[in-house]
Motif scaffolding. Structure first.
Motif, PDB file in Angstrom:
ATOM      1  N   GLU A  47       0.830  -1.199   0.000  1.00  0.00           N
ATOM      2  CA  GLU A  47       0.000   0.000   0.000  1.00  0.00           C
ATOM      3  C   GLU A  47       0.870   1.256   0.000  1.00  0.00           C
ATOM      4  O   GLU A  47       0.619   2.207  -0.738  1.00  0.00           O
ATOM      5  CB  GLU A  47      -0.927  -0.021   1.223  1.00  0.00           C
ATOM      6  CG  GLU A  47      -1.893   1.149   1.309  1.00  0.00           C
ATOM      7  CD  GLU A  47      -1.329   2.322   2.099  1.00  0.00           C
ATOM      8  OE1 GLU A  47      -1.755   3.464   1.840  1.00  0.00           O
ATOM      9  OE2 GLU A  47      -0.453   2.102   2.952  1.00  0.00           O
ATOM     10  N   LEU A  88       2.546   1.576  -3.435  1.00  0.00           N
ATOM     11  CA  LEU A  88       1.546   1.950  -4.440  1.00  0.00           C
ATOM     12  C   LEU A  88       1.186   3.420  -4.324  1.00  0.00           C
ATOM     13  O   LEU A  88       1.089   4.124  -5.339  1.00  0.00           O
ATOM     14  CB  LEU A  88       0.295   1.072  -4.300  1.00  0.00           C
ATOM     15  CG  LEU A  88      -0.839   1.373  -5.272  1.00  0.00           C
ATOM     16  CD1 LEU A  88      -0.374   1.221  -6.723  1.00  0.00           C
ATOM     17  CD2 LEU A  88      -2.032   0.453  -4.996  1.00  0.00           C
ATOM     18  N   ALA A 124       1.760   6.149  -7.236  1.00  0.00           N
ATOM     19  CA  ALA A 124       0.599   6.877  -7.754  1.00  0.00           C
ATOM     20  C   ALA A 124       0.826   8.381  -7.647  1.00  0.00           C
ATOM     21  O   ALA A 124       0.492   9.136  -8.573  1.00  0.00           O
ATOM     22  CB  ALA A 124      -0.662   6.462  -6.998  1.00  0.00           C
ATOM     23  N   THR A 129      -5.651  10.284  -9.371  1.00  0.00           N
ATOM     24  CA  THR A 129      -6.861   9.676  -9.920  1.00  0.00           C
ATOM     25  C   THR A 129      -6.703   8.162 -10.021  1.00  0.00           C
ATOM     26  O   THR A 129      -5.625   7.625  -9.746  1.00  0.00           O
ATOM     27  CB  THR A 129      -7.146  10.231 -11.330  1.00  0.00           C
ATOM     28  OG1 THR A 129      -6.100   9.794 -12.206  1.00  0.00           O
ATOM     29  CG2 THR A 129      -7.225  11.749 -11.332  1.00  0.00           C
ATOM     30  N   HIS A 130      -7.787   7.511 -10.434  1.00  0.00           N
ATOM     31  CA  HIS A 130      -7.712   6.050 -10.587  1.00  0.00           C
ATOM     32  C   HIS A 130      -6.690   5.660 -11.644  1.00  0.00           C
ATOM     33  O   HIS A 130      -6.065   4.610 -11.554  1.00  0.00           O
ATOM     34  CB  HIS A 130      -9.099   5.469 -10.914  1.00  0.00           C
ATOM     35  CG  HIS A 130      -9.578   5.778 -12.289  1.00  0.00           C
ATOM     36  ND1 HIS A 130     -10.110   7.008 -12.637  1.00  0.00           N
ATOM     37  CD2 HIS A 130      -9.591   5.025 -13.413  1.00  0.00           C
ATOM     38  CE1 HIS A 130     -10.437   6.994 -13.925  1.00  0.00           C
ATOM     39  NE2 HIS A 130     -10.140   5.807 -14.418  1.00  0.00           N
ATOM     40  N   ASP A 131      -6.482   6.513 -12.655  1.00  0.00           N
ATOM     41  CA  ASP A 131      -5.476   6.216 -13.679  1.00  0.00           C
ATOM     42  C   ASP A 131      -4.065   6.217 -13.082  1.00  0.00           C
ATOM     43  O   ASP A 131      -3.224   5.396 -13.457  1.00  0.00           O
ATOM     44  CB  ASP A 131      -5.544   7.233 -14.818  1.00  0.00           C
ATOM     45  CG  ASP A 131      -6.742   7.025 -15.722  1.00  0.00           C
ATOM     46  OD1 ASP A 131      -7.222   5.872 -15.816  1.00  0.00           O
ATOM     47  OD2 ASP A 131      -7.197   8.005 -16.332  1.00  0.00           O
ATOM     48  N   HIS A 132      -3.818   7.124 -12.151  1.00  0.00           N
ATOM     49  CA  HIS A 132      -2.499   7.181 -11.518  1.00  0.00           C
ATOM     50  C   HIS A 132      -2.274   5.959 -10.637  1.00  0.00           C
ATOM     51  O   HIS A 132      -1.173   5.401 -10.613  1.00  0.00           O
ATOM     52  CB  HIS A 132      -2.355   8.462 -10.692  1.00  0.00           C
ATOM     53  CG  HIS A 132      -2.513   9.705 -11.509  1.00  0.00           C
ATOM     54  ND1 HIS A 132      -3.375  10.710 -11.164  1.00  0.00           N
ATOM     55  CD2 HIS A 132      -1.932  10.081 -12.668  1.00  0.00           C
ATOM     56  CE1 HIS A 132      -3.312  11.671 -12.071  1.00  0.00           C
ATOM     57  NE2 HIS A 132      -2.445  11.313 -12.999  1.00  0.00           N
ATOM     58  N   VAL A 133      -3.319   5.540  -9.921  1.00  0.00           N
ATOM     59  CA  VAL A 133      -3.214   4.352  -9.075  1.00  0.00           C
ATOM     60  C   VAL A 133      -2.986   3.120  -9.942  1.00  0.00           C
ATOM     61  O   VAL A 133      -2.138   2.281  -9.652  1.00  0.00           O
ATOM     62  CB  VAL A 133      -4.463   4.187  -8.192  1.00  0.00           C
ATOM     63  CG1 VAL A 133      -4.421   2.879  -7.425  1.00  0.00           C
ATOM     64  CG2 VAL A 133      -4.593   5.364  -7.232  1.00  0.00           C
ATOM     65  N   ARG A 134      -3.727   3.026 -11.045  1.00  0.00           N
ATOM     66  CA  ARG A 134      -3.556   1.884 -11.945  1.00  0.00           C
ATOM     67  C   ARG A 134      -2.166   1.888 -12.562  1.00  0.00           C
ATOM     68  O   ARG A 134      -1.526   0.839 -12.660  1.00  0.00           O
ATOM     69  CB  ARG A 134      -4.628   1.912 -13.047  1.00  0.00           C
ATOM     70  CG  ARG A 134      -4.531   0.700 -13.961  1.00  0.00           C
ATOM     71  CD  ARG A 134      -5.626   0.633 -14.979  1.00  0.00           C
ATOM     72  NE  ARG A 134      -5.844   1.933 -15.566  1.00  0.00           N
ATOM     73  CZ  ARG A 134      -6.943   2.289 -16.221  1.00  0.00           C
ATOM     74  NH1 ARG A 134      -7.920   1.439 -16.357  1.00  0.00           N
ATOM     75  NH2 ARG A 134      -7.065   3.491 -16.733  1.00  0.00           N
ATOM     76  N   SER A 135      -1.673   3.045 -12.957  1.00  0.00           N
ATOM     77  CA  SER A 135      -0.314   3.132 -13.515  1.00  0.00           C
ATOM     78  C   SER A 135       0.730   2.712 -12.484  1.00  0.00           C
ATOM     79  O   SER A 135       1.705   2.026 -12.811  1.00  0.00           O
ATOM     80  CB  SER A 135      -0.024   4.556 -13.993  1.00  0.00           C
ATOM     81  OG  SER A 135      -0.876   4.908 -15.054  1.00  0.00           O
ATOM     82  N   ALA A 151       0.221   0.611  -9.981  1.00  0.00           N
ATOM     83  CA  ALA A 151       0.109  -0.842  -9.811  1.00  0.00           C
ATOM     84  C   ALA A 151       0.755  -1.571 -10.984  1.00  0.00           C
ATOM     85  O   ALA A 151       1.436  -2.588 -10.787  1.00  0.00           O
ATOM     86  CB  ALA A 151      -1.360  -1.241  -9.689  1.00  0.00           C
ATOM     87  N   MET A 152       0.580  -1.056 -12.185  1.00  0.00           N
ATOM     88  CA  MET A 152       1.184  -1.695 -13.357  1.00  0.00           C
ATOM     89  C   MET A 152       2.706  -1.580 -13.314  1.00  0.00           C
ATOM     90  O   MET A 152       3.419  -2.509 -13.695  1.00  0.00           O
ATOM     91  CB  MET A 152       0.614  -1.092 -14.639  1.00  0.00           C
ATOM     92  CG  MET A 152      -0.852  -1.448 -14.832  1.00  0.00           C
ATOM     93  SD  MET A 152      -1.565  -0.695 -16.291  1.00  0.00           S
ATOM     94  CE  MET A 152      -0.958  -1.806 -17.534  1.00  0.00           C
TER      95      MET A 152
END
Length: 127
Positions: free
Chosen positions: A28, A31, A35, A52-58, A60-61
């Motif tokens: 956590e 991440l 992010a 944003t959710h895009d930053h969190v997803r990036s 995680a990726m």
């Protein structure tokens, strides 16, 4: 997040539960840091950071992409420097083969340089 009771029912022991919680907390934290880095890269100079959710997803990726990658050995660079030094000494010895010290220096330096090269190429592979 699952409760301690759910995790215990899933089969985690006391020590497994502690390690699981520590791993989730570390994940956590990492991440969130990733992010925020992605959010800072996207923001305008005169605005505040918005994750944003895009930053969190990036984030995680990016973490997933680094899983399983071998880390470079701390010995890789010193071994490579040694390889260069002994190669240079082999050149000096090879240029002085008529001298009594030239042949032993050449032979010994070439041998050590080759051993260092083989070690670096096989044992200390960099990612």
């Amino acid at each position: 997040m699952r409760t301690d009771q759910e995790l215990t029912q899933a089969g985690l022991t006391t020590s497994g539960l502690k390690r699981y919680k520590d791993a989730v907390a570390d994940f956590e934290k990492t991440l969130l840091e990733k992010a925020i880095v992605f959010a800072q890269a996207d923001k305008a100079d005169d605005s505040s950071v918005e994750v944003t959710h895009d930053h969190v997803r990036s984030g995680a990726m990016a973490m997933a992409a680094s899983l399983g990658k071998a880390k470079a050995s701390p010995w890789a660079i010193p071994v490579q420097i040694g390889e260069y030094v002994f190669t240079a000494l082999a050149g000096i010895g090879g240029g002085s083969l008529k001298e009594s010290w030239g042949t032993p220096l050449f032979v010994l330096s070439v041998a050590i340089a080759v051993v260092l090269f083989v070690v670096r190429s096989t044992r200390l592979k960099q990612p």
